[in-house]
Design a protein around this motif. Structure first.
Motif, PDB file in Angstrom:
ATOM      1  N   ASP A   1      49.332 128.623 -13.173  1.00 57.12           N
ATOM      2  CA  ASP A   1      49.736 128.665 -14.577  1.00 57.12           C
ATOM      3  C   ASP A   1      50.605 129.914 -14.808  1.00 57.12           C
ATOM      4  O   ASP A   1      50.186 131.023 -14.482  1.00 57.12           O
ATOM      5  N   LEU A   2      51.801 129.727 -15.348  1.00 56.34           N
ATOM      6  CA  LEU A   2      52.699 130.866 -15.584  1.00 56.34           C
ATOM      7  C   LEU A   2      52.782 131.227 -17.076  1.00 56.34           C
ATOM      8  O   LEU A   2      53.747 131.847 -17.514  1.00 56.34           O
ATOM      9  N   SER A   3      51.760 130.827 -17.843  1.00 51.75           N
ATOM     10  CA  SER A   3      51.783 131.044 -19.299  1.00 51.75           C
ATOM     11  C   SER A   3      52.136 132.479 -19.668  1.00 51.75           C
ATOM     12  O   SER A   3      52.907 132.717 -20.596  1.00 51.75           O
ATOM     13  N   GLU A   4      51.557 133.429 -18.922  1.00 50.64           N
ATOM     14  CA  GLU A   4      51.743 134.820 -19.365  1.00 50.64           C
ATOM     15  C   GLU A   4      53.177 135.322 -19.162  1.00 50.64           C
ATOM     16  O   GLU A   4      53.535 136.367 -19.703  1.00 50.64           O
ATOM     17  N   ASP A   5      53.989 134.575 -18.425  1.00 50.22           N
ATOM     18  CA  ASP A   5      55.381 135.012 -18.198  1.00 50.22           C
ATOM     19  C   ASP A   5      56.388 134.381 -19.155  1.00 50.22           C
ATOM     20  O   ASP A   5      57.548 134.810 -19.200  1.00 50.22           O
ATOM     21  N   ILE A   6      55.986 133.346 -19.904  1.00 50.33           N
ATOM     22  CA  ILE A   6      56.957 132.577 -20.689  1.00 50.33           C
ATOM     23  C   ILE A   6      57.635 133.448 -21.748  1.00 50.33           C
ATOM     24  O   ILE A   6      58.876 133.552 -21.806  1.00 50.33           O
ATOM     25  N   VAL A   7      56.856 134.118 -22.575  1.00 53.47           N
ATOM     26  CA  VAL A   7      57.450 134.924 -23.655  1.00 53.47           C
ATOM     27  C   VAL A   7      58.146 136.181 -23.094  1.00 53.47           C
ATOM     28  O   VAL A   7      59.264 136.495 -23.523  1.00 53.47           O
ATOM     29  N   PRO A   8      57.561 136.873 -22.107  1.00 58.07           N
ATOM     30  CA  PRO A   8      58.270 138.027 -21.534  1.00 58.07           C
ATOM     31  C   PRO A   8      59.642 137.670 -20.936  1.00 58.07           C
ATOM     32  O   PRO A   8      60.594 138.448 -21.056  1.00 58.07           O
TER      33      PRO A   8
ATOM     34  N   GLU B   1      75.532 125.183 -17.576  1.00 58.34           N
ATOM     35  CA  GLU B   1      74.661 126.182 -16.950  1.00 58.34           C
ATOM     36  C   GLU B   1      73.209 125.888 -17.328  1.00 58.34           C
ATOM     37  O   GLU B   1      72.909 125.660 -18.507  1.00 58.34           O
ATOM     38  N   THR B   2      72.323 125.894 -16.340  1.00 58.85           N
ATOM     39  CA  THR B   2      70.922 125.560 -16.607  1.00 58.85           C
ATOM     40  C   THR B   2      70.034 126.729 -16.202  1.00 58.85           C
ATOM     41  O   THR B   2      69.727 126.925 -15.028  1.00 58.85           O
ATOM     42  N   ALA B   3      69.658 127.515 -17.203  1.00 66.09           N
ATOM     43  CA  ALA B   3      68.707 128.602 -16.985  1.00 66.09           C
ATOM     44  C   ALA B   3      67.306 127.998 -17.086  1.00 66.09           C
ATOM     45  O   ALA B   3      67.125 126.979 -17.764  1.00 66.09           O
ATOM     46  N   VAL B   4      66.336 128.604 -16.422  1.00 70.41           N
ATOM     47  CA  VAL B   4      65.005 127.987 -16.426  1.00 70.41           C
ATOM     48  C   VAL B   4      63.926 128.987 -16.832  1.00 70.41           C
ATOM     49  O   VAL B   4      64.028 130.177 -16.557  1.00 70.41           O
ATOM     50  N   ILE B   5      62.923 128.460 -17.509  1.00 68.85           N
ATOM     51  CA  ILE B   5      61.679 129.208 -17.712  1.00 68.85           C
ATOM     52  C   ILE B   5      60.558 128.309 -17.184  1.00 68.85           C
ATOM     53  O   ILE B   5      60.165 127.336 -17.834  1.00 68.85           O
ATOM     54  N   PRO B   6      60.071 128.597 -15.969  1.00 66.23           N
ATOM     55  CA  PRO B   6      59.010 127.750 -15.403  1.00 66.23           C
ATOM     56  C   PRO B   6      57.685 128.010 -16.115  1.00 66.23           C
ATOM     57  O   PRO B   6      57.331 129.155 -16.366  1.00 66.23           O
ATOM     58  N   THR B   7      56.985 126.944 -16.437  1.00 71.23           N
ATOM     59  CA  THR B   7      55.713 127.063 -17.156  1.00 71.23           C
ATOM     60  C   THR B   7      54.520 127.070 -16.206  1.00 71.23           C
ATOM     61  O   THR B   7      53.431 127.493 -16.576  1.00 71.23           O
ATOM     62  N   ALA B   8      54.730 126.551 -15.013  1.00 73.16           N
ATOM     63  CA  ALA B   8      53.658 126.468 -14.012  1.00 73.16           C
ATOM     64  C   ALA B   8      54.302 126.077 -12.689  1.00 73.16           C
ATOM     65  O   ALA B   8      55.419 125.536 -12.687  1.00 73.16           O
ATOM     66  N   VAL B   9      53.633 126.360 -11.607  1.00 77.22           N
ATOM     67  CA  VAL B   9      54.069 125.847 -10.303  1.00 77.22           C
ATOM     68  C   VAL B   9      52.941 124.985  -9.747  1.00 77.22           C
ATOM     69  O   VAL B   9      51.790 125.434  -9.687  1.00 77.22           O
ATOM     70  N   LEU B  10      53.269 123.750  -9.388  1.00 73.63           N
ATOM     71  CA  LEU B  10      52.292 122.840  -8.781  1.00 73.63           C
ATOM     72  C   LEU B  10      52.835 122.420  -7.415  1.00 73.63           C
ATOM     73  O   LEU B  10      54.055 122.325  -7.234  1.00 73.63           O
ATOM     74  N   SER B  11      51.941 122.169  -6.465  1.00 76.97           N
ATOM     75  CA  SER B  11      52.430 121.737  -5.143  1.00 76.97           C
ATOM     76  C   SER B  11      53.065 120.349  -5.241  1.00 76.97           C
ATOM     77  O   SER B  11      54.017 120.041  -4.515  1.00 76.97           O
ATOM     78  N   THR B  12      52.514 119.497  -6.132  1.00 72.52           N
ATOM     79  CA  THR B  12      53.116 118.200  -6.451  1.00 72.52           C
ATOM     80  C   THR B  12      52.874 117.975  -7.942  1.00 72.52           C
ATOM     81  O   THR B  12      52.072 118.691  -8.543  1.00 72.52           O
ATOM     82  N   HIS B  13      53.502 116.935  -8.512  1.00 74.07           N
ATOM     83  CA  HIS B  13      53.121 116.570  -9.883  1.00 74.07           C
ATOM     84  C   HIS B  13      51.724 115.947  -9.851  1.00 74.07           C
ATOM     85  O   HIS B  13      51.113 115.775  -8.768  1.00 74.07           O
ATOM     86  N   THR B  14      51.214 115.604 -11.020  1.00 78.88           N
ATOM     87  CA  THR B  14      49.807 115.163 -11.104  1.00 78.88           C
ATOM     88  C   THR B  14      49.668 113.638 -11.055  1.00 78.88           C
ATOM     89  O   THR B  14      48.556 113.121 -11.160  1.00 78.88           O
TER      90      THR B  14
END
Ligand code: PXL
Length: 279
Positions: free
Chosen positions: A56-63, A33-46
């Motif tokens: 940037d999804l920083s504020e959602d990681i700990v919650p 089973e693979t649960a996820v915590i996304p750290t950011a969403v980008l349209s493509t990688h860099t």
């Protein structure tokens, strides 16, 4: 036996197979089973695209982790990958603490550099922060560039001497006390693979070295390693499976004129992964 569960903490690159769009299908295909915590969403990688959008999804990681904890959700392993700021290192450490039990493995891929260079967007001192996360991990999977940057050792071009590889392994072990799977190890033009170090012994695993480079192969390797580890393989056996699988993905992708930024055709090789794992 209960199904094992991993929390994969990486960005979502919406296009250009890497990070969560690689970890999720590969680890799931291996029955984990693979649960996820996304750290950011980008349209493509860099890596090679221009004008990508980035949230940037920083504020959602700990919650997210706090919510799981309130529901008594824990994981067998936390797998961290691409993180986009120094602050995220601390947030991920806290999230991992919240969802871990005493027996939970922290596996950190210190994704930040390749070919002697930091990826776009990282400050020069980012490797110092990534080293802190590696020091909290049980297993780390740096490539040669990431190892050299975390240690402040000169990056060398392949082929390598065994002395150089041992300097990196021993240096990282002193600083992290983690088991190390160092990727991109090659001693000649025919084979490439990984060095596995537990603080005492170094072992090597290799597969054929193919003359092509595609984005996201580090994520394919680390995700496969975790898939094999959680299917009760030793670290060395898991590294061999990951090397073979990554090589098979590259070979398949070389059969047509693929854009290196688009990643490898790992989907076609999932049946082989299931065979390697005897599932
Ligand atoms: O594959 C590593 C990776 C993951 N995520 C993002 C990246 C990269 C490498 O460049 O840019 C967003």
């Amino acid at each position: 036996m209960a199904q094992k569960r991993v929390a994969a903490i990486h960005d979502i690159s919406c296009f250009g197979k890497c990070s969560l769009t690689v970890a999720l299908p590969l680890i799931s295909a291996a029955g984990i089973e693979t649960a996820v915590i996304p750290t950011a969403v980008l349209s493509t990688h860099t890596g090679g695209f221009t004008g990508y959008i980035f949230r940037d999804l920083s504020e959602d990681i700990v919650p997210v982790a706090r919510h799981w904890k309130s529901e008594n959700i824990t994981v067998d392993a936390v797998y961290t990958g691409y993180l986009c700021s120094k602050q995220q290192i601390y947030l991920v450490l806290e999230a991992a603490r919240l969802i871990s039990r005493r027996d939970t493995l922290l596996i950190t891929d210190p994704v930040m550099a390749d070919n002697g260079k930091l990826y776009k967007g990282f400050d020069r001192d980012f490797p110092d922060y990534m080293l802190k996360l590696c020091a909290a991990a049980d297993i780390i999977t740096p490539n040669i560039t990431e190892a050299a940057l975390m240690l402040g050792v000169k990056y060398m071009e392949p082929p390598y001497t065994e002395d150089y590889i041992k300097t990196l392994l021993e240096g990282l072990y002193v600083k992290t006390h983690a088991k190390i799977v160092l990727t991109g190890v090659c001693f000649d033009s025919r084979r490439i693979g990984a060095a596995v170090f537990d603080g005492e012994n170094a072992a090597y695993v290799f597969s054929e070295r193919l003359d092509a480079v595609y984005h996201g192969t580090g994520d394919v390797f680390a995700s496969t390693l975790i898939a094999a580890l959680l299917n009760d393989r030793s670290l060395k056996a898991a590294a061999q499976i990951a090397a073979n699988f990554t090589c098979a993905c590259i070979r398949r992708t070389m059969e047509y004129d693929a854009d290196m930024r688009y990643g490898v055709n790992f989907e076609s090789q999932i049946p082989n992964l299931i065979k390697y794992l005897e599932l």
